[in-house]
Design an enzyme around this catalytic site. Structure first.
Site, PDB file in Angstrom:
ATOM      1  N   HIS A 152       0.854  -1.190   0.000  1.00 29.51           N
ATOM      2  CA  HIS A 152       0.000   0.000   0.000  1.00 29.51           C
ATOM      3  C   HIS A 152       0.884   1.232   0.000  1.00 29.51           C
ATOM      4  CE1 HIS A 152      -3.183   2.822   1.120  1.00 29.51           C
ATOM      5  NE2 HIS A 152      -4.021   1.874   0.761  1.00 29.51           N
ATOM      6  N   ASP A 158      -7.903  -5.356   0.001  1.00 25.84           N
ATOM      7  CA  ASP A 158      -8.391  -6.246  -1.063  1.00 25.84           C
ATOM      8  C   ASP A 158      -8.022  -7.706  -0.859  1.00 25.84           C
ATOM      9  OD1 ASP A 158      -7.580  -3.479  -3.002  1.00 25.84           O
ATOM     10  OD2 ASP A 158      -9.611  -4.264  -2.794  1.00 25.84           O
TER      11      ASP A 158
HETATM   12  C1  SDX Z   1      -6.255   0.105  -2.932  1.00 23.61           C
HETATM   13  O1  SDX Z   1      -4.425   4.618  -2.053  1.00 23.61           O
HETATM   14  C2  SDX Z   1      -5.367   4.013  -1.443  1.00 23.61           C
HETATM   15  O2  SDX Z   1      -5.742   4.376  -0.355  1.00 23.61           O
HETATM   16  C3  SDX Z   1      -5.981   2.827  -2.190  1.00 23.61           C
HETATM   17  C4  SDX Z   1      -6.979   1.983  -1.423  1.00 23.61           C
HETATM   18  C5  SDX Z   1      -8.286   2.742  -1.172  1.00 23.61           C
HETATM   19  O3  SDX Z   1      -8.981   2.384  -0.196  1.00 23.61           O
HETATM   20  O4  SDX Z   1      -8.638   3.624  -2.025  1.00 23.61           O
HETATM   21  O5  SDX Z   1      -6.408   1.591  -0.182  1.00 23.61           O
HETATM   22  C6  SDX Z   1      -7.396   0.736  -2.205  1.00 23.61           C
HETATM   23  O6  SDX Z   1      -6.014   0.447  -4.066  1.00 23.61           O
HETATM   24  C7  SDX Z   1      -5.379  -0.884  -2.197  1.00 23.61           C
HETATM   25  C8  SDX Z   1      -4.194  -1.386  -3.067  1.00 23.61           C
HETATM   26  C9  SDX Z   1      -4.716  -2.464  -4.022  1.00 23.61           C
HETATM   27  N1  SDX Z   1      -3.663  -2.848  -4.977  1.00 23.61           N
HETATM   28  C10 SDX Z   1      -2.999  -4.009  -4.896  1.00 23.61           C
HETATM   29  O7  SDX Z   1      -3.157  -4.819  -4.003  1.00 23.61           O
HETATM   30  C11 SDX Z   1      -2.025  -4.264  -6.060  1.00 23.61           C
HETATM   31  C12 SDX Z   1      -0.716  -4.833  -5.509  1.00 23.61           C
HETATM   32  N2  SDX Z   1      -0.008  -3.796  -4.752  1.00 23.61           N
HETATM   33  C13 SDX Z   1       0.943  -2.988  -5.459  1.00 23.61           C
HETATM   34  O8  SDX Z   1       0.929  -2.939  -6.822  1.00 23.61           O
HETATM   35  C14 SDX Z   1       1.458  -1.787  -4.685  1.00 23.61           C
HETATM   36  O9  SDX Z   1       1.755  -2.195  -3.420  1.00 23.61           O
HETATM   37  C15 SDX Z   1       0.571  -0.558  -4.654  1.00 23.61           C
HETATM   38  C16 SDX Z   1       0.137  -0.148  -6.006  1.00 23.61           C
HETATM   39  C17 SDX Z   1      -0.628  -0.798  -3.788  1.00 23.61           C
HETATM   40  C18 SDX Z   1       1.397   0.576  -4.031  1.00 23.61           C
HETATM   41  O10 SDX Z   1       2.421   0.826  -4.899  1.00 23.61           O
HETATM   42  P1  SDX Z   1       3.557   1.934  -4.578  1.00 23.61           P
HETATM   43  O11 SDX Z   1       3.254   2.675  -3.352  1.00 23.61           O
HETATM   44  O12 SDX Z   1       3.818   2.692  -5.838  1.00 23.61           O
HETATM   45  O13 SDX Z   1       4.790   1.039  -4.198  1.00 23.61           O
HETATM   46  P2  SDX Z   1       5.891   0.597  -5.236  1.00 23.61           P
HETATM   47  O14 SDX Z   1       5.235   0.014  -6.447  1.00 23.61           O
HETATM   48  O15 SDX Z   1       6.847   1.722  -5.408  1.00 23.61           O
HETATM   49  O16 SDX Z   1       6.603  -0.619  -4.439  1.00 23.61           O
HETATM   50  C19 SDX Z   1       7.654  -0.353  -3.528  1.00 23.61           C
HETATM   51  C20 SDX Z   1       8.477  -1.647  -3.546  1.00 23.61           C
HETATM   52  C21 SDX Z   1       8.924  -2.061  -4.962  1.00 23.61           C
HETATM   53  O17 SDX Z   1      10.072  -2.848  -4.821  1.00 23.61           O
HETATM   54  P3  SDX Z   1      11.550  -2.124  -5.031  1.00 23.61           P
HETATM   55  O18 SDX Z   1      11.487  -1.355  -6.336  1.00 23.61           O
HETATM   56  O19 SDX Z   1      11.723  -1.226  -3.810  1.00 23.61           O
HETATM   57  O20 SDX Z   1      12.534  -3.278  -5.080  1.00 23.61           O
HETATM   58  O21 SDX Z   1       7.659  -2.740  -3.070  1.00 23.61           O
HETATM   59  C22 SDX Z   1       7.469  -3.685  -4.118  1.00 23.61           C
HETATM   60  C23 SDX Z   1       7.809  -2.968  -5.415  1.00 23.61           C
HETATM   61  O22 SDX Z   1       8.252  -3.899  -6.392  1.00 23.61           O
HETATM   62  N3  SDX Z   1       6.037  -4.054  -4.081  1.00 23.61           N
HETATM   63  C24 SDX Z   1       5.589  -5.281  -4.275  1.00 23.61           C
HETATM   64  C25 SDX Z   1       4.202  -5.207  -4.091  1.00 23.61           C
HETATM   65  N4  SDX Z   1       3.846  -3.944  -3.810  1.00 23.61           N
HETATM   66  C26 SDX Z   1       4.998  -3.239  -3.803  1.00 23.61           C
HETATM   67  N5  SDX Z   1       6.237  -6.452  -4.569  1.00 23.61           N
HETATM   68  C27 SDX Z   1       5.432  -7.536  -4.689  1.00 23.61           C
HETATM   69  N6  SDX Z   1       4.085  -7.540  -4.538  1.00 23.61           N
HETATM   70  C28 SDX Z   1       3.442  -6.395  -4.232  1.00 23.61           C
HETATM   71  N7  SDX Z   1       2.121  -6.394  -4.075  1.00 23.61           N
END
Ligand code: SDX
Length: 428
Positions: A312, A369
């Site tokens: 998140h 989720d």
């Molecule tokens: C919702 O914003 C809100 O409040 C949203 C929400 C709401 O109520 O409106 O809470 C609802 O959208 C919840 C999130 C639902 N999405 C998912 O579950 C999709 C999977 N999660 C990710 O794609 C990710 O965690 C996000 C999109 C939720 C957040 O992405 P960020 O903040 O841009 O984080 P990032 O992509 O920069 O990740 C930081 C690091 C990276 O690794 P490094 O580059 O540091 O090596 O964490 C890793 C990412 O690769 N990472 C993950 C991951 N999420 C982040 N690695 C594996 N699996 C994951 N799910």
């Protein structure tokens, strides 16, 4: 403008031999923001912050999220309290108006919801023209946009309709549109809303009742739906709410503005994640339940695979909503005497991830989720309707932010950029 707190301290910015002071604004929960609204005027500089990771876009009184402590409060009330004491309808009123309705307000609001639960008969025929298999989120955002052709005067300039009517129409009519879209997708006759049923019971009845197989409305199903809707009702400046505030700042009709939020929510990284979680769990199940393989794939930088329902932008600890949903999921499946092998896989996946340094180092925990889809499955909701459920719940949040943005006299949203393209040249 929302009367912003007075600055009590200042940041000093030195650029070359120029030094300026920037006010530091402290919110009621102690958050600190450097006010740069005069930065370009004084220095000619802008800030750059792709995806606004470090940028507060506005002042707001609606929802407080503390990502480090796992706190979520609507108008100051913790969601843990609201899921025990309020209904989704009362929570919707709280978000839009800032206080929980007393009995009389609640009666009036519920009456408005009922009066606006029907769909204009001309709109019913729109469903006949969507291609079979059209995703319900696309149908929903199209139909909501179409509402602005039937009710063109709901915009910030005229606001000739009371916000309660617009809120009721959106929350109630959109619920009817969602149920109609589902019935159309399975070739069954639509079921009209009933005046004698409260919001969640009405929705379940419209989804599952049929002339040949009457639907038994079970209290446990209604209660768990209320809990899920309350937990999804708002989440401050998330992607879809930012879309609503941005589109609404151009004084676009409320329904078209909400349609923009609906489209943003449909993305798999946002509201579409609840459907993606179940698809992921099914993939792991089909692969013999090999959880370790998918944990390793999620860690592999060369792979685009992510653990859906994990991570998140704001929560760097367990999403408080996921804590409640996980507990409620176990309780509901037990009550309904139904077992779901995907729940076992989800728990195994969570346990493995929470012990893994890759996830620990990046503060990746289950989000809202991760478990919600398992409850929707137990309710009989089809996967392609999961994000629709999220959207129905988020409507009051979007409306509250639109109302706050309009009420604060917000200027049109128009960020700057840093141009790094070609400088002046004659044509090639
Ligand atoms: C919702 O914003 C809100 O409040 C949203 C929400 C709401 O109520 O409106 O809470 C609802 O959208 C919840 C999130 C639902 N999405 C998912 O579950 C999709 C999977 N999660 C990710 O794609 C990710 O965690 C996000 C999109 C939720 C957040 O992405 P960020 O903040 O841009 O984080 P990032 O992509 O920069 O990740 C930081 C690091 C990276 O690794 P490094 O580059 O540091 O090596 O964490 C890793 C990412 O690769 N990472 C993950 C991951 N999420 C982040 N690695 C594996 N699996 C994951 N799910």
């Amino acid at each position: 403008m929302l009367d912003q707190p007075e600055a009590t301290e200042f940041a000093v910015l030195r650029i070359g031999d120029q030094e300026i002071q920037l006010p530091i604004i402290v919110g009621t929960e102690g958050e600190r923001g450097i006010d740069i609204s005069n930065l370009r005027k004084y220095t000619g500089c802008v800030t750059i912050d792709p995806s606004f990771v470090n940028t507060a876009a506005c002042y707001s009184r609606i929802t407080f999220v503390d990502g480090e402590r796992g706190i979520l409060r609507y108008r100051g009330i913790p969601v843990e309290q609201l899921v025990k004491s309020a209904s989704f309808v009362r929570t919707a009123y709280l978000l839009v108006h800032g206080y929980l309705p007393d009995a009389e307000c609640n009666r009036k609001f519920s009456d408005l919801l009922n009066r606006h639960s029907m769909l204009h008969e001309d709109m019913r025929h729109f469903f006949d023209n969507f291609p079979h298999g059209a995703h319900p989120m696309h149908i929903l955002s199209t139909m909501i946009n179409a509402l602005s052709t039937f009710y063109p005067n709901v915009d910030s300039l005229s606001m000739s309709e009371d916000i309660d009517v617009s809120t009721a129409r959106l929350i109630s009519t959109v619920r009817t549109i969602a149920a109609f879209a589902y019935k159309k997708s399975i070739g069954e006759p639509v079921v009209y809303p009933r005046r004698d049923l409260p919001y969640c019971a009405n929705f379940l009845n419209m989804m599952f009742d049929s002339p040949v197989n009457p639907y038994e409305i079970r209290e446990e199903a209604v209660n768990i739906l209320n809990v899920l809707f309350i937990l999804h009702a708002d989440h401050e400046q998330n992607c879809s709410t930012t879309a609503v505030r941005t589109v609404g700042s151009a004084q676009v009709n409320l329904y078209s503005t909400i349609s923009a939020g609906m489209s943003a929510l449909s993305g798999p990284l946002h509201g579409g994640a609840n459907q993606a979680v179940i698809e992921m769990l099914k993939m792991i199940q089909a692969d013999g339940g090999n959880v370790r393989k998918y944990i390793d794939m999620a860690k592999d930088r060369s792979s685009t695979f992510r653990l859906m329902g994990f991570g998140h932008r704001v929560y760097k600890t367990y999403d408080p909503r996921a804590v409640i949903i996980k507990e409620e999921c176990h309780r509901f499946l037990e009550t309904m005497h139904c077992k779901d092998p995907l729940l076992d896989i989800a728990m195994e996946l969570e346990e493995a991830a929470l012990k893994d340094d890759f996830f620990i180092a990046r503060h990746l925990y289950p989000n809202v989720d991760f478990y919600s889809g398992i409850i929707y499955r137990a309710l009989g909701i089809p996967e392609n309707m999961f994000t629709v459920m999220f959207a129905l719940a988020r409507l009051p949040g979007w409306i509250a932010h639109w109302k706050e943005m309009i009420g604060a006299g917000t200027r049109i949203t128009r960020p700057r950029q840093i141009y790094i393209g070609k400088t002046y040249r004659k044509e090639d």
